[in-house]
Each structure stands twice: as C-alpha cells, then as structure tokens.
Design an enzyme around this catalytic site. Structure first.
Site, PDB file in Angstrom:
ATOM      1  N   LYS A 175       6.471  10.092  -6.629  1.00  0.00           N
ATOM      2  CA  LYS A 175       5.105  10.437  -6.235  1.00  0.00           C
ATOM      3  C   LYS A 175       4.855   9.883  -4.836  1.00  0.00           C
ATOM      4  O   LYS A 175       4.659   8.684  -4.662  1.00  0.00           O
ATOM      5  CB  LYS A 175       4.070   9.823  -7.187  1.00  0.00           C
ATOM      6  CG  LYS A 175       2.677  10.355  -6.882  1.00  0.00           C
ATOM      7  CD  LYS A 175       1.567   9.444  -7.343  1.00  0.00           C
ATOM      8  CE  LYS A 175       0.983   8.585  -6.274  1.00  0.00           C
ATOM      9  NZ  LYS A 175       0.404   9.262  -5.117  1.00  0.00           N
ATOM     10  N   GLY A 228       3.446  -0.328  -1.704  1.00  0.00           N
ATOM     11  CA  GLY A 228       2.045  -0.092  -1.373  1.00  0.00           C
ATOM     12  C   GLY A 228       1.279  -1.402  -1.356  1.00  0.00           C
ATOM     13  O   GLY A 228       1.857  -2.475  -1.158  1.00  0.00           O
ATOM     14  N   GLY A 229      -0.024  -1.312  -1.570  1.00  0.00           N
ATOM     15  CA  GLY A 229      -0.890  -2.483  -1.454  1.00  0.00           C
ATOM     16  C   GLY A 229      -0.792  -3.402  -2.668  1.00  0.00           C
ATOM     17  O   GLY A 229      -0.417  -2.974  -3.765  1.00  0.00           O
ATOM     18  N   THR A 232      -2.890  -2.397  -5.851  1.00  0.00           N
ATOM     19  CA  THR A 232      -2.261  -1.343  -6.649  1.00  0.00           C
ATOM     20  C   THR A 232      -1.056  -1.914  -7.396  1.00  0.00           C
ATOM     21  O   THR A 232      -0.829  -1.585  -8.571  1.00  0.00           O
ATOM     22  CB  THR A 232      -1.822  -0.175  -5.739  1.00  0.00           C
ATOM     23  OG1 THR A 232      -2.860   0.118  -4.818  1.00  0.00           O
ATOM     24  CG2 THR A 232      -1.489   1.050  -6.539  1.00  0.00           C
ATOM     25  N   GLY A 233      -0.303  -2.763  -6.720  1.00  0.00           N
ATOM     26  CA  GLY A 233       0.867  -3.380  -7.352  1.00  0.00           C
ATOM     27  C   GLY A 233       0.494  -4.126  -8.618  1.00  0.00           C
ATOM     28  O   GLY A 233       1.195  -4.067  -9.641  1.00  0.00           O
ATOM     29  N   GLU A 250       7.128  -3.647  -3.696  1.00  0.00           N
ATOM     30  CA  GLU A 250       7.199  -3.936  -2.248  1.00  0.00           C
ATOM     31  C   GLU A 250       5.770  -3.847  -1.724  1.00  0.00           C
ATOM     32  O   GLU A 250       5.250  -2.755  -1.535  1.00  0.00           O
ATOM     33  CB  GLU A 250       8.076  -2.892  -1.534  1.00  0.00           C
ATOM     34  CG  GLU A 250       9.503  -2.826  -2.008  1.00  0.00           C
ATOM     35  CD  GLU A 250      10.333  -4.014  -1.547  1.00  0.00           C
ATOM     36  OE1 GLU A 250       9.899  -4.724  -0.626  1.00  0.00           O
ATOM     37  OE2 GLU A 250      11.400  -4.235  -2.131  1.00  0.00           O
ATOM     38  N   CYS A 284       4.087  -2.727   7.212  1.00  0.00           N
ATOM     39  CA  CYS A 284       3.984  -3.871   6.288  1.00  0.00           C
ATOM     40  C   CYS A 284       4.482  -5.149   6.927  1.00  0.00           C
ATOM     41  O   CYS A 284       3.963  -6.232   6.674  1.00  0.00           O
ATOM     42  CB  CYS A 284       4.758  -3.572   5.009  1.00  0.00           C
ATOM     43  SG  CYS A 284       6.465  -3.117   5.333  1.00  0.00           S
ATOM     44  N   GLU A 385      -4.577  -8.645   5.062  1.00  0.00           N
ATOM     45  CA  GLU A 385      -3.756  -7.663   5.776  1.00  0.00           C
ATOM     46  C   GLU A 385      -4.680  -6.586   6.356  1.00  0.00           C
ATOM     47  O   GLU A 385      -5.177  -5.733   5.633  1.00  0.00           O
ATOM     48  CB  GLU A 385      -2.768  -7.026   4.791  1.00  0.00           C
ATOM     49  CG  GLU A 385      -1.814  -6.079   5.454  1.00  0.00           C
ATOM     50  CD  GLU A 385      -0.973  -5.270   4.454  1.00  0.00           C
ATOM     51  OE1 GLU A 385      -1.523  -4.814   3.446  1.00  0.00           O
ATOM     52  OE2 GLU A 385       0.214  -5.090   4.716  1.00  0.00           O
TER      53      GLU A 385
HETATM   54  P1  NAD Z   1      -1.719   2.018  -1.822  1.00  0.00           P
HETATM   55  O1  NAD Z   1      -1.404   0.884  -2.719  1.00  0.00           O
HETATM   56  O2  NAD Z   1      -3.128   2.423  -1.656  1.00  0.00           O
HETATM   57  O3  NAD Z   1      -0.956   3.341  -2.280  1.00  0.00           O
HETATM   58  C1  NAD Z   1       0.442   3.378  -2.406  1.00  0.00           C
HETATM   59  C2  NAD Z   1       0.802   4.442  -3.432  1.00  0.00           C
HETATM   60  O4  NAD Z   1       0.303   4.035  -4.699  1.00  0.00           O
HETATM   61  C3  NAD Z   1       0.214   5.814  -3.147  1.00  0.00           C
HETATM   62  O5  NAD Z   1       1.164   6.797  -3.477  1.00  0.00           O
HETATM   63  C4  NAD Z   1      -0.971   5.864  -4.090  1.00  0.00           C
HETATM   64  O6  NAD Z   1      -1.357   7.160  -4.466  1.00  0.00           O
HETATM   65  C5  NAD Z   1      -0.430   5.100  -5.287  1.00  0.00           C
HETATM   66  N1  NAD Z   1      -1.443   4.544  -6.185  1.00  0.00           N
HETATM   67  C6  NAD Z   1      -2.735   4.243  -5.915  1.00  0.00           C
HETATM   68  N2  NAD Z   1      -3.350   3.769  -7.025  1.00  0.00           N
HETATM   69  C7  NAD Z   1      -2.430   3.771  -8.008  1.00  0.00           C
HETATM   70  C8  NAD Z   1      -2.454   3.382  -9.383  1.00  0.00           C
HETATM   71  N3  NAD Z   1      -3.552   2.904  -9.965  1.00  0.00           N
HETATM   72  N4  NAD Z   1      -1.321   3.497 -10.093  1.00  0.00           N
HETATM   73  C9  NAD Z   1      -0.187   3.959  -9.533  1.00  0.00           C
HETATM   74  N5  NAD Z   1      -0.111   4.354  -8.232  1.00  0.00           N
HETATM   75  C10 NAD Z   1      -1.214   4.252  -7.481  1.00  0.00           C
HETATM   76  O7  NAD Z   1      -1.035   1.663  -0.428  1.00  0.00           O
HETATM   77  P2  NAD Z   1      -1.116   2.499   0.914  1.00  0.00           P
HETATM   78  O8  NAD Z   1      -2.472   2.301   1.480  1.00  0.00           O
HETATM   79  O9  NAD Z   1      -0.596   3.874   0.695  1.00  0.00           O
HETATM   80  O10 NAD Z   1      -0.020   1.739   1.811  1.00  0.00           O
HETATM   81  C11 NAD Z   1      -0.285   0.615   2.570  1.00  0.00           C
HETATM   82  C12 NAD Z   1       0.234  -0.634   1.878  1.00  0.00           C
HETATM   83  O11 NAD Z   1       1.628  -0.496   1.623  1.00  0.00           O
HETATM   84  C13 NAD Z   1       0.100  -1.866   2.741  1.00  0.00           C
HETATM   85  O12 NAD Z   1      -0.367  -2.932   1.968  1.00  0.00           O
HETATM   86  C14 NAD Z   1       1.527  -2.113   3.214  1.00  0.00           C
HETATM   87  O13 NAD Z   1       1.790  -3.453   3.579  1.00  0.00           O
HETATM   88  C15 NAD Z   1       2.301  -1.692   2.018  1.00  0.00           C
HETATM   89  N6  NAD Z   1       3.689  -1.417   2.378  1.00  0.00           N
HETATM   90  C16 NAD Z   1       4.654  -2.326   2.022  1.00  0.00           C
HETATM   91  C17 NAD Z   1       5.982  -2.120   2.398  1.00  0.00           C
HETATM   92  C18 NAD Z   1       7.062  -3.103   2.031  1.00  0.00           C
HETATM   93  O14 NAD Z   1       8.226  -2.807   2.273  1.00  0.00           O
HETATM   94  N7  NAD Z   1       6.748  -4.259   1.477  1.00  0.00           N
HETATM   95  C19 NAD Z   1       6.317  -0.988   3.134  1.00  0.00           C
HETATM   96  C20 NAD Z   1       5.307  -0.080   3.474  1.00  0.00           C
HETATM   97  C21 NAD Z   1       4.000  -0.313   3.100  1.00  0.00           C
END
Ligand code: NAD
Length: 492
Positions: A175, A228-229, A232-233, A250, A284, A385
C-alpha cells in the site's frame, strides 16, 4: 483521464466501491492522475490472493536462483524506464528531477543487490554437539507480507521492501501513500512484465485508515513492514497483536549534526545545507538539528545564512531549481505552525519562516528555507520532527555536552559529526544512540549497509543482509544419522 487501477491476483481492476482520488502536482496543484480508491473489501481480496499464492503457488518453492533471475529482470526494467519513472516521481512529490534520477539509480541497485545476495543464500551447516548427526539452518520465507510506504520517497522506500521480500520467496500486498502512488503503480507494471507469477505481488491504493488498518490487523498477514510517522507506527504495532505478526517499523527522526571548530568549515557548511534542504527537508534522516561549537557558532551561522538566501525554489522539472515545494497544503500549514511555535517558545528566526512572496510560486506548496537559532533541547521545535526545510541551531562548549545534546531526543535514526580529529569523531559516534552515524558526511546510504532506527525511530532493519533476514524465518533441521533406542519408558 484513465483511472489508475489496483493490481490484485494478476489483474488490473477498479476498487469495489468505484471511488477515486485525484493526485496533485504539489508544484502547481494540477491534477496529474486519477487513482482508484481501494477499501477494506479490496484489501481482503488482495490478502486472499497473496495467501493463495503463498500456500499453493510456485513462487515460495522456486529456488533462490530462479527468484533472483526475476528480481534482476525487474532491476533491468527499472533502469530501462528510469527517466520516465524519475519524471513521474518529480511530478508526484515536487522533488527536483536530479534527486528523482538518483532515486531511480538507487532503486535499480537495490533490486540487483537482493537478487545477488539472495541467490547465494544456501543456509548454514552448524557444528552439532551430538555424534552421527547433521544440524543445519535453512532460511524460509515468512509468508504473506503487508508493506506500507510514505509519500516522501515513494518508490525508494517501496524498493527496500519489495526486493528482499520477493527474493526470500514471500508473497505481498503493498500500500503506497495515497498522496504519491504513481511510481509504485508503474513498477508493479514492470514486475508483471518481468514475469512475476500472479498473486505474488498485489497492490492496493487507498487511505491508511481503511486499507492500511485492514492490512495491519488481518489474520492472514504474517508480517507487516511500515515506513512512516511514529503515531501511525504505534497504531500498526497495536493492530499487529491480532495474530502476533512480525513487525518492522521505520519511523521518523530529528537528527543531530554536530560541527566541531576543527571541521573543514566550507565543506561542513555546504553539507549542513545538504543535510536539510534536499526534498525541502521532507527526509527522515534530515540533519535538522545543527549543534555548533560555541567558538565558531556566529561565523558558521553567518556563512550558512548567506548560502540559504540564494537557494532557488521552483518546479522540480526545471534544472535551475534547487528546492521544490512541500507535499501538500496540510503539510505546508503544519510546517508553518511548527516554525511559528518555535519562535513563540524563544527561538530566533534568522532567515525564512514564511511562504515565498514570488508570485510564480503561489500555486505551489512552497515554504522558504528557514534557520532558527538560540534553540535549546527543551523546545518543541528541537524535539519534534518538523519534516520541512527548517534547521534549528544549538551551541555547545565541550565534547560531552555535544553528545548529550545529540542524544537528547526520543528519536534515534541518524546523526552526523564534523571534525578533522578522527579519534574525537569515533568517541562521539560510539556514544550516539542512532542507527546510522556519519563522520564528515550526511545522508549517505547504500544497499549494502543496514538502515533503521534506535528508540522511537523504530525497529527492524532495511537494506544490507539484515534487510533480507527480516523477510525470512530460520528453520533448524536436525538429522540423526544413527538413531538408537533410549529405553527410558516402560522398558526397564
Ligand atoms: P504517515 O505515517 O502519515 O503515513 C505513512 C503510510 O501509512 C501511508 O501509506 C499512510 O496511508 C499509512 N497509514 C496512515 N494511517 C494508517 C493506519 N492507521 N494504519 C496503517 N497505515 C496507515 O507518514 P507520512 O506522512 O506518509 O511520511 C512521513 C513520515 O515517514 C515521517 O515521519 C518520516 O520521518 C517517516 N519516514 C521514515 C523513514 C525511515 O527510513 N525511517 C523513511 C521515510 C519516511
């Protein structure tokens, strides 16, 4: 405009609910694509396809060498279409075309790297303490993997997940971020062209609250890999308790970049900019926390400001552009509030801190490159962040203090140290609690080295051999070559 479809069990299909989503170019808000909007029912179908392909399909039973061949073909096709993919990534994310081109080179390398290490993975024969026996460990796929990616490096993050999962023999459902799905859709077309059997890789397109949430809790998903964030994690980790899925997270970072007075100043200044302003700080591992030795602080900041003033904002497709827009209106508002709050809590706005006045940029989600000085670790602007083109500057007097400041964070993704004294650099990085630390460098990563976070930057590793192991179960096979009766039970 044709509606971009999801890919389930080898078929390109519209979502059950027939809903769609517009994909916007953040440079000018033009609609660049319309994408089908999957929901829970589509996700369940994709999981079923992946489950069937794993339980009854050929892919997990192919040899590593056969799977490696398909994954290497995917790398070749990505290279063939690299320019098209790079342009699409720039239209979708706003980042400069040069950055997107680097991404595409890295992505092809990731597929090739995993094809190469995967086909040499023969498990291990281990010394057995028992005479007349053979003890060995074989690596097997985990099963059905869910993979969720963010919008900042859409295809790069996808490649870090797809390549090792496929080489290891898993089946998967991906996804992508609902904001930036276009290059991932294109790579699924290339994976089909490369001959991946149907059902092995499935693509669902839609929101986190529907598709992402279903993937996280579903009982037939064996592993979830998320980038992602941190918020969400946390939700994904909780949902994954349903069937005790394997989880890899991550997450975000708020990464320190320490400058000692004996660093090569020109190079350190140049890289302090590189650390933050690529992709408008939406990285990130961006080194957004500049920690500068007291005695050089003022000169360093003056020189930095002179370079920041000259950064050229614009269309990522224009080769004069150095920095593109932020990803969305909501994100622009978030970054703007983050900076305003930083100033309210006592930071000094050295430069930036607002949207550009240039009318040519008014339709894009632009924010000026920003530097905040007089920052301290108790400020939210230093701890949170921001994920925008914003540097916060702190000062230090001793080595111990620099390390203490660097570690004063809930995150632990990456960090940098600039000095010509390599013994000092070693002392620092050994004490820094981060998954990646750079000495006299920033943001460098490559397929051979593991990538991941300490603390709330997550757990699990992508890239490197560990990135493959995340997608494998280890099985110990013990063979007794000379079985004998023990006569313990009922034979005395
Ligand atoms: P986000 O957490 O908003 O979304 C990431 C993904 O999760 C998207 O596909 C989103 O649709 C999905 N998502 C949202 N809610 C969800 C839920 N309840 N259950 C399952 N999936 C869900 O993050 P973002 O705004 O897309 O990305 C930015 C973040 O990603 C920043 O915090 C950045 O630091 C992090 N990031 C980390 C790395 C790393 O390698 N550590 C790399 C790139 C980005």
């Amino acid at each position: 405009m044709n509606i971009k479809k999801q890919f389930i069990d080898g078929n390109w299909i519209l979502a059950n609910n027939k809903e769609t989503r517009e994909i916007i170019n953040p440079y000018n808000q033009e609609i660049i694509a319309i994408v089908t909007e999957s929901d829970e029912t589509d996700t369940q179908e994709a999981i079923k396809a992946a489950r069937d392909a794993f339980d009854h399909g050929e892919w997990p039973n192919l040899t590593n060498i056969e799977r490696g061949r398909v994954v290497r073909k995917i790398a070749d096709l990505i290279e063939r279409d690299a320019e098209e993919l790079a342009k699409l990534e720039t239209l979708d994310t706003g980042k400069t075309l040069e950055e997107s081109r680097w991404d595409m080179e890295d992505i092809a390398e990731v597929f090739r790297y995993y094809a190469d290490i995967g086909d040499k993975d023969g498990g291990e024969v281990i010394p057995s303490p028992i005479p007349n026996s053979v003890s060995r460990v074989v690596n097997e796929p985990v099963g059905v993997c869910a993979q969720i990616t963010p919008w900042n490096y859409p295809l790069l993050q996808a490649s870090w997940k797809l390549a090792p999962a496929l080489v290891a023999g898993n089946t998967l459902i991906m996804k992508p971020s609902e904001i930036t799905p276009l290059t991932t859709i294109k790579v699924f077309e290339l994976m089909e062209e490369a001959g991946l059997p149907k059902g092995v890789a499935n693509l669902v397109l839609g929101a986190g609250s529907t598709v992402g949430s279903e993937l996280s809790k579903h009982m037939d998903v064996d592993l979830i890999s998320f980038t992602g964030g941190v918020g969400t994690g946390r939700k994904i980790m909780q949902a994954a308790t349903s069937n005790i899925k394997k989880v890899a997270l991550e997450l975000g970072g708020k990464n320190p970049n320490i400058i000692f007075k004996d660093a090569d100043m020109d190079v350190a200044i140049d890289n302090a900019l590189n650390a933050v302003f690529f992709h408008a700080g939406q990285v990130c591992s961006a080194g957004t926390r500049l920690i500068v030795e007291d005695t050089i602080h003022d000169d360093f900041i003056d020189a930095l400001k002179k370079r920041v003033e000259k950064i050229v904002l614009g269309n990522g497709l224009d080769d004069q552009t150095e920095m593109g827009p932020l990803i969305s209106k909501e994100h622009l508002e978030k970054v703007s509030t983050y900076v305003d709050n930083g100033v309210k809590e006592g930071a000094t706005l050295l430069i930036g801190g607002t949207k550009p006045k240039d009318t040519a940029l008014e339709n894009g989600f632009f924010y000026l490159p920003t530097v905040l000085t007089d920052c301290t670790t108790d400020m939210a602007v230093v701890q949170d962040e921001g994920f925008g083109p914003v540097i916060t500057v702190e000062r230090f007097t001793t080595e111990d203090q620099a390390i203490k400041l660097a570690n004063d964070s809930v995150y632990g993704l990456s960090g940098g140290v600039w000095t010509q004294d390599l013994a000092k650099a070693e002392r620092c990085v050994n004490k820094m609690r981060m998954g990646t630390v750079w000495i006299n460098d920033v943001n460098n990563y490559f397929p051979q080295a593991p990538w991941g976070g300490y603390k709330q930057s997550g757990f699990g590793r992508e890239l490197g051999t560990t990135g493959l192991e995340e997608y494998q179960e280890q099985k110990h096979i013990f063979t007794n070559l000379k079985p004998e009766a023990m006569n313990w039970f009922g034979n005395k």
